[in-house]
Design a protein around this motif. Structure first.
Motif, PDB file in Angstrom:
ATOM      1  N   GLU A 261       0.828  -1.203   0.000  1.00 44.95           N
ATOM      2  CA  GLU A 261       0.000   0.000   0.000  1.00 44.95           C
ATOM      3  C   GLU A 261       0.863   1.254   0.000  1.00 44.95           C
ATOM      4  OE1 GLU A 261      -3.862   1.761   2.467  1.00 44.95           O
ATOM      5  OE2 GLU A 261      -2.864  -0.094   3.121  1.00 44.95           O
ATOM      6  N   GLU A 262       1.889   1.259   0.837  1.00 52.61           N
ATOM      7  CA  GLU A 262       2.769   2.416   0.910  1.00 52.61           C
ATOM      8  C   GLU A 262       3.567   2.613  -0.372  1.00 52.61           C
ATOM      9  OE1 GLU A 262       2.712   4.636   3.104  1.00 52.61           O
ATOM     10  OE2 GLU A 262       1.604   3.686   4.728  1.00 52.61           O
ATOM     11  N   PHE A 270      -4.886  -4.651  -1.242  1.00 53.18           N
ATOM     12  CA  PHE A 270      -6.261  -5.019  -0.885  1.00 53.18           C
ATOM     13  C   PHE A 270      -6.544  -6.493  -1.182  1.00 53.18           C
ATOM     14  CE2 PHE A 270      -6.809  -0.329  -1.449  1.00 53.18           C
ATOM     15  CZ  PHE A 270      -7.053  -0.067  -0.112  1.00 53.18           C
ATOM     16  N   GLU A 271      -5.827  -7.040  -2.132  1.00 48.17           N
ATOM     17  CA  GLU A 271      -5.918  -8.487  -2.379  1.00 48.17           C
ATOM     18  C   GLU A 271      -5.434  -9.248  -1.149  1.00 48.17           C
ATOM     19  OE1 GLU A 271      -3.460 -11.741  -5.015  1.00 48.17           O
ATOM     20  OE2 GLU A 271      -3.919  -9.811  -5.965  1.00 48.17           O
ATOM     21  N   LEU A 272      -4.355  -8.757  -0.542  1.00 46.70           N
ATOM     22  CA  LEU A 272      -3.814  -9.381   0.665  1.00 46.70           C
ATOM     23  C   LEU A 272      -4.772  -9.215   1.845  1.00 46.70           C
ATOM     24  CD1 LEU A 272      -0.115  -8.244   0.236  1.00 46.70           C
ATOM     25  CD2 LEU A 272      -0.893 -10.616   0.282  1.00 46.70           C
ATOM     26  N   TYR A 273      -5.392  -8.051   1.974  1.00 53.64           N
ATOM     27  CA  TYR A 273      -6.348  -7.832   3.060  1.00 53.64           C
ATOM     28  C   TYR A 273      -7.551  -8.777   2.917  1.00 53.64           C
ATOM     29  CZ  TYR A 273      -3.637  -3.539   3.768  1.00 53.64           C
ATOM     30  OH  TYR A 273      -2.622  -2.645   3.985  1.00 53.64           O
ATOM     31  N   ARG A 274      -8.004  -8.981   1.675  1.00 54.55           N
ATOM     32  CA  ARG A 274      -9.106  -9.914   1.450  1.00 54.55           C
ATOM     33  C   ARG A 274      -8.687 -11.345   1.785  1.00 54.55           C
ATOM     34  NH1 ARG A 274     -10.284  -6.155  -2.763  1.00 54.55           N
ATOM     35  NH2 ARG A 274      -8.863  -7.209  -4.205  1.00 54.55           N
ATOM     36  N   GLU A 275      -7.427 -11.662   1.496  1.00 60.57           N
ATOM     37  CA  GLU A 275      -6.902 -12.990   1.824  1.00 60.57           C
ATOM     38  C   GLU A 275      -6.898 -13.198   3.342  1.00 60.57           C
ATOM     39  OE1 GLU A 275      -2.872 -15.697   1.066  1.00 60.57           O
ATOM     40  OE2 GLU A 275      -3.115 -13.774   0.045  1.00 60.57           O
ATOM     41  N   LYS A 289      -9.130  -1.553   6.655  1.00 60.06           N
ATOM     42  CA  LYS A 289      -8.466  -1.201   5.394  1.00 60.06           C
ATOM     43  C   LYS A 289      -9.425  -1.287   4.226  1.00 60.06           C
ATOM     44  CE  LYS A 289      -4.156  -0.278   6.543  1.00 60.06           C
ATOM     45  NZ  LYS A 289      -3.512   1.024   6.223  1.00 60.06           N
ATOM     46  N   LEU A 290     -10.214  -2.349   4.161  1.00 64.56           N
ATOM     47  CA  LEU A 290     -11.140  -2.547   3.057  1.00 64.56           C
ATOM     48  C   LEU A 290     -12.318  -1.584   3.118  1.00 64.56           C
ATOM     49  CD1 LEU A 290     -11.105  -6.448   2.876  1.00 64.56           C
ATOM     50  CD2 LEU A 290     -10.122  -4.850   1.229  1.00 64.56           C
ATOM     51  N   GLU A 291     -12.723  -1.207   4.325  1.00 64.72           N
ATOM     52  CA  GLU A 291     -13.792  -0.212   4.462  1.00 64.72           C
ATOM     53  C   GLU A 291     -13.323   1.149   3.969  1.00 64.72           C
ATOM     54  OE1 GLU A 291     -14.888  -0.343   8.542  1.00 64.72           O
ATOM     55  OE2 GLU A 291     -15.949  -2.260   8.373  1.00 64.72           O
ATOM     56  N   LEU A 292     -12.063   1.476   4.238  1.00 62.30           N
ATOM     57  CA  LEU A 292     -11.488   2.738   3.753  1.00 62.30           C
ATOM     58  C   LEU A 292     -11.412   2.750   2.230  1.00 62.30           C
ATOM     59  CD1 LEU A 292      -8.596   3.344   6.330  1.00 62.30           C
ATOM     60  CD2 LEU A 292     -10.678   4.707   6.045  1.00 62.30           C
TER      61      LEU A 292
END
Length: 295
Positions: A261-262, A270-275, A289-292
């Motif tokens: 992200e940085e 976001f793929e990693l956050y979904r994982e 993170k995904l809500e943002l």
């Protein structure tokens, strides 16, 4: 520079959130009043050393066979600046629990940088109790400082063979190999433990190896070696998966997501956050993170 600061700030926040969750879970598991040992450890963690000393002493009065109580007491005495009182206390324990008292004296002198005296006490503790793993590990650390690597390795590996579930032994072993310039040997031994199916040993090696890799990832990032940093954090996730450590895997994935992200790789982040949410649908940070992203 701003990128590095943001990355480390975000990763520190993630680490603090994870630690908070672990502490909250630990407290929720108390079905009754915490034990004396648990109280001592909590006060030590809070840097309330005088209270920690009181509870460690009370715990030792009830159980003189737990070497970890003597270790914690030495830490509390050293951190509070009461090393003379600590020495007197451990000398008194020589009458009732000689091997652990000798270990306490050895560890206290190690913390005060008096390694020569520390080594003397630790060797006496091992001579009196050949199964004293904490003394073996501590003596191994001292010997590695003196470049006496072969004996250091022998002592720490012996400690692991006796108690393969103690994580600090593996971390010490990894440090010794690094000092020898043979870090690859530690990785090879980790992979060997995986192949053999030695669960406790593979876990010990894996956690220590992942910690080392994470530190290397930070170092690469601070040096501007971004691709190396990404690959290193990917290796962290790989190791935690191999030893089936979900907590470590989630922390590694989240750190990797922050890194992407940085760097502007938001799609990958976001793929990693979904994982992460597939593994743990209640992961608070990944949800945030995904809500943002939606906003």
């Amino acid at each position: 520079m701003r990128l590095a600061v943001c990355f480390f700030a975000n990763l520190l926040l993630a680490s603090l959130l994870i630690v908070s969750q672990v502490m909250a879970q630990a407290h929720s598991n108390f079905d009754q009043e915490p034990t004396l040992k648990q109280k001592a450890e909590i006060f030590l963690y809070r840097n309330e050393f005088s209270e920690a000393i009181i509870y460690y002493k009370q715990a030792i009065e009830k159980d003189k066979t737990d070497a970890y109580l003597f270790r914690g007491l030495a830490q509390a005495f050293n951190s509070s600046g009461k090393t003379r009182e600590g020495t007197d206390t451990f000398n008194q324990y020589l009458k009732t629990s000689p091997p652990h008292a000798l270990y306490g004296l050895g560890y206290l002198h190690y913390l005060t940088k008096d390694e020569e005296q520390s080594q003397t006490f630790l060797r006496e503790a091992i001579k009196m109790d050949p199964q004293h793993t904490l003394a073996m590990n501590n003596l191994g650390a001292i010997l590695s400082d003196e470049n006496a690597f072969e004996e250091a390795l022998s002592l720490v590996k012996q400690a692991i063979s006796i108690n393969p579930k103690e994580g600090m032994f593996y971390r010490n072993l990894q440090i010794i190999y690094s000092k020898m310039g043979k870090g690859e040997v530690f990785e090879n031994e980790y992979e060997g433990a995986l192949e053999e199916g030695s669960t406790d040993i593979a876990n010990g090696y894996g956690k220590a190896f992942a910690t080392y890799l994470r530190q290397q990832g930070f170092k690469y990032f601070s040096q501007g070696k971004v691709e190396k940093s990404v690959k290193t954090f990917e290796k962290v996730v790989e190791v935690y998966r191999a030893i089936q450590h979900p907590g470590g895997e989630l922390a590694g994935l989240f750190g990797l997501g922050i890194l992407h992200e940085e760097l502007g790789n938001e799609e990958k982040a976001f793929e990693l956050y979904r994982e992460i949410l597939k593994i743990n649908p209640n992961h608070i940070q990944a949800k945030q993170k995904l809500e943002l992203q939606k906003k």
